[in-house]
Design a protein around this motif. Structure first.
Motif: not given
Length: 808
Positions: A328, A288, A302, A325
């Motif tokens: 999932n 992440n 992301w 962050g």
């Protein structure tokens, strides 16, 4: 590694390619048995799908670190061992123009590039099979499901043209037609949607249920299928079976997040073979933006996949969700990101391990030759990229998923394709269901396998195998006739002509049945013909046999009567011996008809027509002799007549013998030259095999009949002239009527015989024999029997003397 990514559009799914590279390098560095004391590194360059960017990135790989000085190395430098090219073939080809000069090993993980003369010597290692194998797989898929009417959507570039030319030729050779061919272009402007709208109507109006899509990505197809949602078209999309090639993945861009993917439900895709790698999913879940600072791609990906924005104090307030962050990756739809390693990522993973195993082979080689440097420690620093080729060609190992990895003599990874069925859901997620494979190492009969029962088709097909034909199949009993002006896959169905069948669907021509078989009413199969002959077991044969026996019995009774009353005047009149001979010959005529009933044998065929001809000739000769005797008897009564010497048994016997011998001679010639023989007539009846006697020579048969007819006409003429001679027992008038019946029967026999077929021809001949013989028996002997049995008072000598004068 060199990627291709548009700077303004991020295909988030391709981020997995980077993760596969990182995961492979990480696993190799942690495996101290594979490359002990060696740490692999990598550089990732962006090409932005531009040729000049690709050239610059390739030159930077060959330069000193952080300095763009081509072909010169100084200071801190990169130890370049190999390069993994971009997803699309054009990137690899651009790189090859430079890397080929330095013989740097180059891996391609996308579609294999089409080589030309200028770069055919470039040392490519292809982790994906050549596209020609995909063409073969698509053809085998069509042949398996009998899809012969398909559409093609192809990229409007050099590769798309090659695909179209190749597939069109292959389709033509194997009985498949192209329903439509449309080119896909990049959408730069809203005006480009106009040609996309036209293409939409062509695709949806076509009755082709199968469409092959050849493109770099699925984005243009998704634009095409999204037009109804945009209101650009009113025509609802029809269910199609979309056939995808290996370079296409089900992907979505951020603005396509809400676009429906149900229209591609049930699509079939040829994908690069992949397998689950142990630990890969845990590796992805551990990444992440907070924990991985060096990954410059992750933050941008992301934002795209989670539709959020990273907080930035310089921007002040921002619209939309804030990235934390903690999101999932497992919750993402498959069109944005997949947790399992898919085909292209699997190829990158295997390419990295192939290099590692080649380096391991280098170490083993150095150890065997005692190449000791740097204080006794083995080193790979001095190896040049071109030296790695001999080890890469011999690489052969099992990866962590258990798959074999090795290259053939052409530098192609020995692998195959998986056939994937895409099962989509309304929430933008989908399943990859493996329903078949193309294994090039398997035997020819097992190279292509497909499990049709495992395929989920588009909902419009109701889970029934889709048909993709120009016209409905022609059922058995019909054949195809090409429609003018249309491809050969378009045809009309016409019934088979009489006597022919088609036992399968879509037959080009109807076939004639063998001689011993005939078509059913539906003309779909040939069934055996029945054996037919005039038998004692069928009604017609029984009736004719009974009639023959009854007439024979009547004849025998007449003969019995004449023998019992042989001393009476009426029996003695008109030559008693001729009367007996005539009755016996008539009896034999009735009995000879039994030779015509039953299965023909060699003996029966030889004797039945000749027996009939001779016996009948004897009978007619006897009648002729009796007639001539009557005439001569009356002529002899004239005073001074010289005819008395001709009256007597000698003349009558001579007439009977001579006439009979002529017929016997004709029959002898017939038997000697072309006798009758048993034959199976296949053509007389369409549904029967007629067992009959082939007459051998029809001319001889009609000669026998003609001679009998000649005798009958002569007899009739003489009897007709003598019918009014004065005598109480003058037979001439009875003979006249009998011969009139005889001639009438046999004159009508000829056309009737020629117009009938099969066993009915035999029945006609038997009936003619019975009718003509019965006419002779009835008209000649019935009046006499009537007098002998019922009117004995007329059977006296004085009745022979008539007191009425008569002039002759």
């Amino acid at each position: 590694m060199i990627l291709n990514r548009l700077i303004w559009i991020v295909i988030t799914k391709n981020y997995q390619h980077i993760l596969a590279l990182i995961f492979a390098v990480k696993g190799i560095n942690e495996n101290h048995q594979l490359l002990p004391n060696v740490t692999l590194g990598f550089h990732i360059y962006e090409s932005y799908s531009k040729e000049w960017w690709t050239y610059q990135a390739t030159m930077e790989l060959l330069s000193t670190r952080n300095k763009f000085i081509p072909n010169y190395k100084c200071g801190i430098r990169n130890n370049l061992i190999s390069v993994i090219g971009g997803l699309h073939s054009q990137i690899s080809l651009s790189m090859a123009n430079i890397l080929g000069t330095y013989k740097v090993p180059q891996f391609t993980y996308g579609s294999a590039p089409g080589m030309n003369e200028s770069i055919e010597s470039v040392p490519f290692y292809q982790m994906a099979l050549n596209e020609d194998y995909q063409y073969k797989g698509i053809l085998l898929l069509f042949l398996h499901f009998r899809w012969i009417w398909v559409g093609i959507l192809a990229k409007n570039d050099e590769n798309g043209e090659r695909f179209v030319q190749t597939m069109s030729t292959v389709f033509l050779q194997h009985g498949t037609c192209v329903a439509f061919l449309e080119r896909l272009n990049i959408i730069y402007h809203p005006k480009d949607l106009v040609w996309l709208t036209k293409m939409y109507h062509i695709v949806m109006k076509s009755n082709a249920s199968v469409v092959v899509v050849y493109e770099k990505s699925i984005l243009h197809l998704r634009w095409l299928l999204h037009l109804p949602e945009m209101g650009m078209v009113t025509m609802k999309p029809k269910g199609k079976v979309w056939i995808m090639t290996a370079q296409m993945e089900l992907t979505s861009l951020h603005y396509q997040r809400s676009w429906d993917i149900q229209t591609i439900h049930g699509a079939l895709s040829f994908t690069i073979h992949s397998n689950n790698i142990l630990g890969y999913q845990n590796f992805i879940q551990s990444r992440n933006p907070s924990s991985v600072k060096e990954d410059i791609f992750l933050r941008e990906v992301w934002e795209q996949v989670f539709n959020c924005v990273w907080p930035n104090s310089g921007l002040g307030k921002v619209k939309g969700d804030i990235c934390t962050g903690m999101e999932n990756l497992e919750n993402l739809p498959g069109a944005f990101f997949e947790m399992n390693m898919i085909g292209h990522s699997y190829s990158i993973y295997n390419a990295v391990y192939a290099v590692a195993h080649a380096l391991h082979a280098v170490q083993m080689h150095q150890m065997q030759h005692r190449a000791v440097v740097n204080g006794g420690r083995l080193s790979l620093w001095d190896i040049q990229p071109w030296q790695l080729h001999q080890f890469l060609r011999r690489v052969h190992f099992n990866n962590t998923a258990g798959d074999e990895v090795y290259f053939n003599q052409n530098g192609e990874l020995v692998a195959g394709f998986d056939i994937i069925n895409w099962v989509t859901f309304p929430n933008q997620s989908f399943l990859r269901v493996k329903v078949g494979k193309l294994d090039l190492q398997a035997p020819p009969d097992k190279m292509f396998t497909i499990h049709g029962d495992a395929i989920t088709w588009h909902k419009s097909f109701n889970q029934v195998l889709p048909l993709s034909v120009c016209t409905e199949s022609c059922h058995p009993g019909y054949s195809k006739r090409k429609q003018e002006g249309k491809p050969f896959c378009c045809y009309d169905c016409i019934p088979c002509p009489e006597g022919k069948i088609s036992s399968q669907k879509d037959m080009d021509n109807c076939l004639k049945c063998p001689d011993d078989r005939y078509p059913t009413q539906k003309q779909d199969i040939c069934i055996p013909k029945d054996i037919s002959f005039l038998s004692y077991k069928e009604p017609l044969g029984i009736i004719l046999a009974v009639l023959a026996l009854l007439f024979s019995l009547f004849t025998a009774l007449v003969l019995r009567v004449f023998l019992r009353y042989q001393d009476t005047p009426i029996v003695k009149a008109n030559n008693q011996e001729l009367t007996y001979a005539l009755l016996v010959s008539l009896l034999l005529c009735f009995l000879c008809t039994l030779l015509f009933i039953g299965p023909p044998t060699k003996v029966l065929c030889l004797v039945r027509q000749t027996t009939f001809g001779i016996v009948f000739s004897v009978a007619v000769s006897c009648v002729l002799a009796k007639t001539i005797t009557v005439v001569l008897a009356f002529m002899a009564t004239k005073p001074g007549s010289r005819m008395r010497k001709w009256v007597g048994k000698r003349l009558s016997n001579s007439i009977v013998l001579s006439c009979s011998l002529i017929q016997a001679s004709i029959c002898a010639v017939w038997l000697a030259t072309s006798p009758s023989f048993p034959d199976a007539n296949m053509d007389a009846q369409s549904t029967e095999i007629v067992l009959e006697c082939n007459e051998g020579s029809s001319s001889m048969f009609y000669c026998v009949l003609g001679y009998m007819g000649f005798l009958a006409i002569v007899c009739f003429s003489v009897a007709f002239l003598a019918r009014k001679l004065p005598d109480s027992f003058n037979e001439a008038k009875f003979i006249t009527f009998s011969m009139l019946v005889f001639c009438s029967v046999w004159i009508s026999f000829v056309p009737t015989y020629l117009s009938t077929k099969g066993k009915h021809m035999v029945a006609v001949e038997i009936f003619s024999i019975l009718a003509s013989t019965a006419g002779l028996l009835g008209f000649i002997f019935f009046p006499k029997c009537y007098i002998i049995v019922l009117r004995p008072e007329l059977n006296k000598k004085e009745q022979l003397i008539r007191k009425k004068s008569c002039k002759i």
